[in-house]
Scaffold this active site. Sequence first.
Site, PDB file in Angstrom:
ATOM      1  N   ASN A 154       7.724   2.746   9.241  1.00 17.76           N
ATOM      2  CA  ASN A 154       6.450   3.144   8.655  1.00 17.76           C
ATOM      3  C   ASN A 154       5.543   3.880   9.625  1.00 17.76           C
ATOM      4  OD1 ASN A 154       6.744   0.266   9.523  1.00 17.76           O
ATOM      5  ND2 ASN A 154       4.518   0.335   9.452  1.00 17.76           N
ATOM      6  N   GLN A 182       9.550   1.910   2.867  1.00 19.43           N
ATOM      7  CA  GLN A 182       9.182   3.320   3.076  1.00 19.43           C
ATOM      8  C   GLN A 182      10.246   4.284   2.542  1.00 19.43           C
ATOM      9  OE1 GLN A 182       6.337   4.654   4.327  1.00 19.43           O
ATOM     10  NE2 GLN A 182       5.366   2.682   4.723  1.00 19.43           N
ATOM     11  N   SER A 202       8.117  -2.262  -2.226  1.00 19.66           N
ATOM     12  CA  SER A 202       6.700  -2.499  -2.500  1.00 19.66           C
ATOM     13  C   SER A 202       6.146  -1.351  -3.335  1.00 19.66           C
ATOM     14  CB  SER A 202       5.936  -2.590  -1.176  1.00 19.66           C
ATOM     15  OG  SER A 202       4.551  -2.582  -1.422  1.00 19.66           O
ATOM     16  N   HIS A 204       3.084  -0.260  -4.053  1.00 19.14           N
ATOM     17  CA  HIS A 204       1.928   0.588  -3.693  1.00 19.14           C
ATOM     18  C   HIS A 204       2.263   1.661  -2.665  1.00 19.14           C
ATOM     19  CE1 HIS A 204       0.357  -1.050   0.276  1.00 19.14           C
ATOM     20  NE2 HIS A 204       1.154  -2.049  -0.058  1.00 19.14           N
ATOM     21  N   CYS A 328      -1.992  -2.331   9.618  1.00 16.43           N
ATOM     22  CA  CYS A 328      -2.173  -3.739   9.947  1.00 16.43           C
ATOM     23  C   CYS A 328      -2.595  -3.938  11.397  1.00 16.43           C
ATOM     24  CB  CYS A 328      -0.889  -4.505   9.689  1.00 16.43           C
ATOM     25  SG  CYS A 328      -0.048  -3.958   8.210  1.00 16.43           S
TER      26      CYS A 328
HETATM   27  C1  LIG Z   1       3.696  -1.636   3.680  1.00 14.67           C
HETATM   28  C2  LIG Z   1       4.958  -2.170   4.252  1.00 14.67           C
HETATM   29  C3  LIG Z   1       5.323  -3.523   4.076  1.00 14.67           C
HETATM   30  C4  LIG Z   1       4.431  -4.520   3.379  1.00 14.67           C
HETATM   31  O1  LIG Z   1       4.383  -4.318   1.992  1.00 14.67           O
HETATM   32  P1  LIG Z   1       3.145  -4.942   1.171  1.00 14.67           P
HETATM   33  O2  LIG Z   1       3.506  -4.696  -0.250  1.00 14.67           O
HETATM   34  O3  LIG Z   1       1.932  -4.182   1.609  1.00 14.67           O
HETATM   35  O4  LIG Z   1       3.087  -6.390   1.490  1.00 14.67           O
HETATM   36  C5  LIG Z   1       6.513  -3.951   4.618  1.00 14.67           C
HETATM   37  N1  LIG Z   1       7.320  -3.100   5.284  1.00 14.67           N
HETATM   38  C6  LIG Z   1       7.012  -1.809   5.463  1.00 14.67           C
HETATM   39  C7  LIG Z   1       7.953  -0.919   6.192  1.00 14.67           C
HETATM   40  C8  LIG Z   1       5.824  -1.299   4.965  1.00 14.67           C
HETATM   41  O5  LIG Z   1       5.513  -0.009   5.163  1.00 14.67           O
END
Ligand SMILES: *Cc1c(COP(=O)(O)O)cnc(C)c1O
Length: 390
Positions: A154, A182, A202, A204, A328
């Site tokens: 990410n 990602q 995920s 979003h 984060c």
């Molecule tokens: C954003 C992300 C997560 C966490 O996902 P959430 O739905 O925000 O808890 C985990 N791994 C990677 C590589 C991410 O980019």
Amino acid sequence: MERKRSVYMDHAATTPVRPEVARAMLPYFSERFGNPSSLYSLAREAKEAVEEAREHVAAAIGASPEEIFFTSGGTEADNWAIKGTAAASRKKGDHIVTSSIEHHAVLHTCRSLEKQGYRVTYLPVDGYGRVEPERVEEAITDATILVSVMAANNEIGTIQPIRAIAEVAHDHTIPFHTDAVQAIGAFPADVDEMRADLLAISAHKFGGPKGTGALYIRRGTRITTFMDGGAQERGRRAGTENVPGIVGLGRAIELAVAGMPRNAPRLAAMRDRLIRGILEAIPDTRLNGHPTERLPNNVNVAFRYVEGESILLMLDALGVAASTGSACTSASLEPSHVLTSCGLPHEEAHGSLRLTLGYANTGDDVDYVLEVLPGIIERLRAISPLRGEA
Ligand SMILES: *Cc1c(COP(=O)(O)O)cnc(C)c1O
């Protein structure tokens, strides 16, 4: 005079919900509000919507619907994959192999297992952030119960040789988990191609709502239940389903995967124009991550003699939303664990900027960033105390 614009280039942190996705979700907040576990037609409507979303998620990654389990997001999916495997295989062994550049959802889960007595190997990466499959082979012992390596990073966008890594794990009959958060919509993420037994997504990160994700669990994989309670998700993840969120996830993944052949090359062209433009216009600058094995939307550049946070503030004042790395860690002063693992000295890790593109970005956005960024770096360097030390 600089034009004031509004440019969002932080799609690795989150993406806006696509209008089609929001429209698909809306009825499930109001007239179709039924609990999928109930027994009247209102409930059946909700149940059917959840199952239809499950089919969309399964189709997007080459899985069967029975192998898809909805979660509250990527973090929960990673936690479940790792803690659930660790608990189910405790008698078999106590050792996990992962990489040093994982998302905190994986790294901190592993740290938490270490406190319970498990042992974890955090594999080093090369200067581009790649995990070499030979390192995985060397790390595996008789006690190894899981290998977990992310599909794409990410922060720096590096894409891992996932299939080769998974095959090493399978040669030792060890299950393989990949955080593919990602990857969805960026490149084809097929569970059979990747040889994944567990895979986290995920919503979003690809135009769906926050707080919704899924864990793919290959049929026959040993893993414990994540949440105890009702019989939802075939008894393996209890709790009344987030029906609107799940509907949004299903619609978003359908759109992301269908749009990929058109969208990914368009983003990659903008990415390359940004990278070239920045490296050419600004001295003492280098690209972080791999030059080609890279997410189509990811730009990550280290600027010597400046602080990433100062670049962000000045970009924000000019209407550009960007990041120094993972969202984060933006509140902490620790340099990115990903950049330091790639061998960057602390001061260069601190001077890094991540720009991540999305489907709404245009060539004008790229022009604007290329127009304002050189002046920002120049101004910051002029007042930089770091510069004199060089
Ligand atoms: C954003 C992300 C997560 C966490 O996902 P959430 O739905 O925000 O808890 C985990 N791994 C990677 C590589 C991410 O980019």
